[in-house]
Design a protein around this motif. Structure first.
Motif, PDB file in Angstrom:
ATOM      1  N   LYS A   1       0.808  -1.227   0.000  1.00 40.77           N
ATOM      2  CA  LYS A   1       0.000   0.000   0.000  1.00 40.77           C
ATOM      3  C   LYS A   1       0.841   1.278   0.000  1.00 40.77           C
ATOM      4  CE  LYS A   1      -2.382  -1.239   3.695  1.00 40.77           C
ATOM      5  NZ  LYS A   1      -3.399  -1.253   4.752  1.00 40.77           N
ATOM      6  N   ALA A   2       2.171   1.161  -0.183  1.00 42.92           N
ATOM      7  CA  ALA A   2       3.063   2.314  -0.041  1.00 42.92           C
ATOM      8  C   ALA A   2       3.218   3.135  -1.319  1.00 42.92           C
ATOM      9  CB  ALA A   2       4.428   1.855   0.466  1.00 42.92           C
ATOM     10  N   GLY A   3       2.269   3.015  -2.242  1.00 44.43           N
ATOM     11  CA  GLY A   3       2.278   3.867  -3.418  1.00 44.43           C
ATOM     12  C   GLY A   3       2.710   3.167  -4.686  1.00 44.43           C
ATOM     13  N   ILE A   4       2.786   3.969  -5.741  1.00 40.88           N
ATOM     14  CA  ILE A   4       3.142   3.456  -7.061  1.00 40.88           C
ATOM     15  C   ILE A   4       4.313   4.257  -7.613  1.00 40.88           C
ATOM     16  CG2 ILE A   4       0.796   2.634  -7.526  1.00 40.88           C
ATOM     17  CD1 ILE A   4       0.461   5.109  -9.395  1.00 40.88           C
ATOM     18  N   MET A   5       4.958   3.668  -8.611  1.00 42.58           N
ATOM     19  CA  MET A   5       6.088   4.308  -9.261  1.00 42.58           C
ATOM     20  C   MET A   5       5.720   4.612 -10.704  1.00 42.58           C
ATOM     21  SD  MET A   5       7.809   4.198  -6.541  1.00 42.58           S
ATOM     22  CE  MET A   5       9.361   4.925  -6.976  1.00 42.58           C
ATOM     23  N   SER A   6       6.413   5.590 -11.275  1.00 37.36           N
ATOM     24  CA  SER A   6       6.103   5.982 -12.645  1.00 37.36           C
ATOM     25  C   SER A   6       7.328   6.599 -13.314  1.00 37.36           C
ATOM     26  CB  SER A   6       4.938   6.978 -12.655  1.00 37.36           C
ATOM     27  OG  SER A   6       5.314   8.177 -11.994  1.00 37.36           O
ATOM     28  N   ILE A   7       7.209   6.750 -14.628  1.00 36.20           N
ATOM     29  CA  ILE A   7       8.216   7.449 -15.419  1.00 36.20           C
ATOM     30  C   ILE A   7       7.557   8.683 -16.029  1.00 36.20           C
ATOM     31  CG2 ILE A   7       9.613   5.403 -15.901  1.00 36.20           C
ATOM     32  CD1 ILE A   7       8.234   5.292 -18.681  1.00 36.20           C
ATOM     33  N   VAL A   8       8.364   9.672 -16.366  1.00 39.12           N
ATOM     34  CA  VAL A   8       7.841  10.918 -16.927  1.00 39.12           C
ATOM     35  C   VAL A   8       7.831  10.828 -18.452  1.00 39.12           C
ATOM     36  CG1 VAL A   8       8.079  13.418 -17.058  1.00 39.12           C
ATOM     37  CG2 VAL A   8       8.733  12.215 -14.955  1.00 39.12           C
ATOM     38  N   LEU A   9       6.625  10.875 -19.034  1.00 38.13           N
ATOM     39  CA  LEU A   9       6.486  10.893 -20.491  1.00 38.13           C
ATOM     40  C   LEU A   9       6.548  12.311 -21.032  1.00 38.13           C
ATOM     41  CD1 LEU A   9       3.655   8.277 -21.162  1.00 38.13           C
ATOM     42  CD2 LEU A   9       6.135   7.944 -21.175  1.00 38.13           C
ATOM     43  N   ARG A  10       5.980  13.249 -20.280  1.00 42.66           N
ATOM     44  CA  ARG A  10       6.038  14.663 -20.671  1.00 42.66           C
ATOM     45  C   ARG A  10       6.208  15.492 -19.412  1.00 42.66           C
ATOM     46  NH1 ARG A  10       1.256  16.764 -24.054  1.00 42.66           N
ATOM     47  NH2 ARG A  10       0.299  17.214 -22.067  1.00 42.66           N
ATOM     48  N   GLY A  11       7.227  16.314 -19.428  1.00 38.72           N
ATOM     49  CA  GLY A  11       7.531  17.131 -18.269  1.00 38.72           C
ATOM     50  C   GLY A  11       6.548  18.271 -18.075  1.00 38.72           C
ATOM     51  N   GLY A  12       6.663  18.901 -16.929  1.00 39.42           N
ATOM     52  CA  GLY A  12       5.821  20.040 -16.608  1.00 39.42           C
ATOM     53  C   GLY A  12       5.843  20.313 -15.121  1.00 39.42           C
ATOM     54  N   ARG A  13       5.321  21.464 -14.773  1.00 38.79           N
ATOM     55  CA  ARG A  13       5.243  21.887 -13.376  1.00 38.79           C
ATOM     56  C   ARG A  13       4.053  21.203 -12.717  1.00 38.79           C
ATOM     57  NH1 ARG A  13       6.156  27.613 -10.879  1.00 38.79           N
ATOM     58  NH2 ARG A  13       4.692  27.596  -9.144  1.00 38.79           N
ATOM     59  N   VAL A  14       4.266  20.717 -11.487  1.00 38.51           N
ATOM     60  CA  VAL A  14       3.201  20.072 -10.721  1.00 38.51           C
ATOM     61  C   VAL A  14       3.153  20.724  -9.354  1.00 38.51           C
ATOM     62  CG1 VAL A  14       2.398  17.904  -9.702  1.00 38.51           C
ATOM     63  CG2 VAL A  14       3.519  17.874 -11.935  1.00 38.51           C
ATOM     64  N   GLN A  15       1.933  21.043  -8.902  1.00 39.10           N
ATOM     65  CA  GLN A  15       1.761  21.694  -7.604  1.00 39.10           C
ATOM     66  C   GLN A  15       0.466  21.229  -6.952  1.00 39.10           C
ATOM     67  OE1 GLN A  15       1.972  25.727  -8.931  1.00 39.10           O
ATOM     68  NE2 GLN A  15      -0.187  25.829  -9.468  1.00 39.10           N
ATOM     69  N   ARG A  16       0.342  21.570  -5.687  1.00 38.43           N
ATOM     70  CA  ARG A  16      -0.854  21.242  -4.915  1.00 38.43           C
ATOM     71  C   ARG A  16      -2.103  21.732  -5.642  1.00 38.43           C
ATOM     72  NH1 ARG A  16      -1.971  20.973   1.026  1.00 38.43           N
ATOM     73  NH2 ARG A  16      -4.152  21.517   1.202  1.00 38.43           N
ATOM     74  N   ASP A  17      -3.145  20.940  -5.585  1.00 38.39           N
ATOM     75  CA  ASP A  17      -4.457  21.209  -6.181  1.00 38.39           C
ATOM     76  C   ASP A  17      -4.512  21.023  -7.691  1.00 38.39           C
ATOM     77  OD1 ASP A  17      -5.866  21.673  -3.794  1.00 38.39           O
ATOM     78  OD2 ASP A  17      -5.179  23.748  -3.728  1.00 38.39           O
ATOM     79  N   ASP A  18      -3.394  20.635  -8.326  1.00 39.90           N
ATOM     80  CA  ASP A  18      -3.464  20.316  -9.758  1.00 39.90           C
ATOM     81  C   ASP A  18      -4.414  19.146  -9.966  1.00 39.90           C
ATOM     82  OD1 ASP A  18      -1.766  22.236 -10.790  1.00 39.90           O
ATOM     83  OD2 ASP A  18      -0.045  20.882 -11.030  1.00 39.90           O
ATOM     84  N   ALA A  19      -5.229  19.240 -10.999  1.00 37.19           N
ATOM     85  CA  ALA A  19      -6.133  18.148 -11.353  1.00 37.19           C
ATOM     86  C   ALA A  19      -5.332  17.011 -11.981  1.00 37.19           C
ATOM     87  CB  ALA A  19      -7.192  18.635 -12.332  1.00 37.19           C
ATOM     88  N   ILE A  20      -5.838  15.796 -11.806  1.00 42.36           N
ATOM     89  CA  ILE A  20      -5.242  14.609 -12.408  1.00 42.36           C
ATOM     90  C   ILE A  20      -6.306  13.941 -13.262  1.00 42.36           C
ATOM     91  CG2 ILE A  20      -4.200  12.344 -11.996  1.00 42.36           C
ATOM     92  CD1 ILE A  20      -3.324  13.435  -9.229  1.00 42.36           C
ATOM     93  N   ARG A  21      -5.933  13.640 -14.492  1.00 38.02           N
ATOM     94  CA  ARG A  21      -6.825  12.899 -15.390  1.00 38.02           C
ATOM     95  C   ARG A  21      -6.192  11.541 -15.671  1.00 38.02           C
ATOM     96  NH1 ARG A  21      -7.132  12.135 -20.832  1.00 38.02           N
ATOM     97  NH2 ARG A  21      -5.610  13.769 -21.318  1.00 38.02           N
ATOM     98  N   VAL A  22      -6.997  10.493 -15.572  1.00 34.96           N
ATOM     99  CA  VAL A  22      -6.516   9.127 -15.749  1.00 34.96           C
ATOM    100  C   VAL A  22      -6.810   8.658 -17.171  1.00 34.96           C
ATOM    101  CG1 VAL A  22      -6.755   6.740 -14.960  1.00 34.96           C
ATOM    102  CG2 VAL A  22      -6.936   8.621 -13.315  1.00 34.96           C
ATOM    103  N   GLU A  23      -5.778   8.135 -17.835  1.00 29.79           N
ATOM    104  CA  GLU A  23      -5.925   7.550 -19.167  1.00 29.79           C
ATOM    105  C   GLU A  23      -5.491   6.080 -19.069  1.00 29.79           C
ATOM    106  OE1 GLU A  23      -3.906   7.873 -23.609  1.00 29.79           O
ATOM    107  OE2 GLU A  23      -3.501   9.448 -22.147  1.00 29.79           O
ATOM    108  N   LEU A  24      -6.467   5.182 -19.104  1.00 28.00           N
ATOM    109  CA  LEU A  24      -6.167   3.759 -18.997  1.00 28.00           C
ATOM    110  C   LEU A  24      -5.567   3.245 -20.301  1.00 28.00           C
ATOM    111  CD1 LEU A  24      -9.349   2.509 -17.113  1.00 28.00           C
ATOM    112  CD2 LEU A  24      -7.044   2.817 -16.173  1.00 28.00           C
ATOM    113  N   PRO A  25      -4.682   2.242 -20.216  1.00 29.97           N
ATOM    114  CA  PRO A  25      -4.101   1.664 -21.429  1.00 29.97           C
ATOM    115  C   PRO A  25      -5.111   0.758 -22.124  1.00 29.97           C
ATOM    116  CG  PRO A  25      -3.357   0.441 -19.523  1.00 29.97           C
ATOM    117  CD  PRO A  25      -4.176   1.610 -19.001  1.00 29.97           C
ATOM    118  N   ALA A  26      -4.758   0.338 -23.329  1.00 29.59           N
ATOM    119  CA  ALA A  26      -5.604  -0.600 -24.063  1.00 29.59           C
ATOM    120  C   ALA A  26      -5.672  -1.925 -23.307  1.00 29.59           C
ATOM    121  CB  ALA A  26      -5.044  -0.817 -25.464  1.00 29.59           C
ATOM    122  N   LEU A  27      -6.759  -2.630 -23.505  1.00 31.27           N
ATOM    123  CA  LEU A  27      -6.915  -3.965 -22.919  1.00 31.27           C
ATOM    124  C   LEU A  27      -5.996  -4.942 -23.635  1.00 31.27           C
ATOM    125  CD1 LEU A  27     -10.794  -3.977 -22.546  1.00 31.27           C
ATOM    126  CD2 LEU A  27      -9.115  -3.793 -20.710  1.00 31.27           C
TER     127      LEU A  27
END
Length: 183
Positions: free
Chosen positions: A149-175
């Protein structure tokens, strides 16, 4: 009314290899590298135990995300854990990170995109931070399988500034979706 937003609750980074990270006003994600100035930034693996095995392996742990709901759960169990304490770069709310499949893309804020690579494998350092915390971030499913339960890991596909209250949109991969494993 329940908040149905998916958003960033905090961002953290550290330029030294340690367990916890400092909270920041914002972090800058760099394409293919991770969090600017963070000790775990790079194309190849930066986690010391993995470097010892093979320093040329790709860095699938560029950005560590954790669900802020875990902080709530741990507080209810008597632990004192705040944003950045568990070494995460981004804390989220409103999304079940652990149930996402591999290769899910998270669009964070206006620009950044990270791709989910796997689960964080909690280690002894968690108990060094607070005794008993390792046991609290591990669980068992109905079949006896280990839940990390200690979280997930990821790689950066496109950089950018991230800050508190930024919205997150989920894009699921193909089945078919591939369940997260530890990385």
């Amino acid at each position: 009314m329940t908040d149905k937003r998916i958003y960033v609750t905090s961002v953290s980074s550290s330029d030294v290899h340690g367990f916890s990270k400092q909270n920041r006003d914002h972090i800058q994600l760099l394409t293919g590298l991770g969090v600017e100035g963070d000790a775990h930034m790079g194309v190849t693996v930066k986690h010391r135990s993995r470097v010892a095995v093979d320093p040329t392996q790709p860095n699938l742990r560029q950005v560590h995300l954790i669900h802020a709901e875990l902080f709530d759960e741990l507080t209810e169990k008597g632990f004192s854990v705040a944003a950045g304490d568990m070494g995460e770069n981004i804390a989220t709310r409103g999304i079940d990170l652990l149930s996402l499949p591999q290769r899910t893309r998270l669009h964070i804020g206006d620009e950044a995109i990270v791709e989910v690579t796997g689960l964080r494998n909690p280690c002894k350092q968690i108990d060094d931070f607070q005794k008993g915390l390792l046991h609290a971030v591990l669980d068992r499913d109905a079949d006896g399988g280990l839940i990390r339960k200690a979280g997930i890991m990821s790689i950066v596909l496109r950089g950018g500034r991230v800050q508190r209250d930024d919205a997150i949109r989920v894009e699921l991969p193909a089945l078919p979706h591939i369940k997260l494993e530890r990385v």
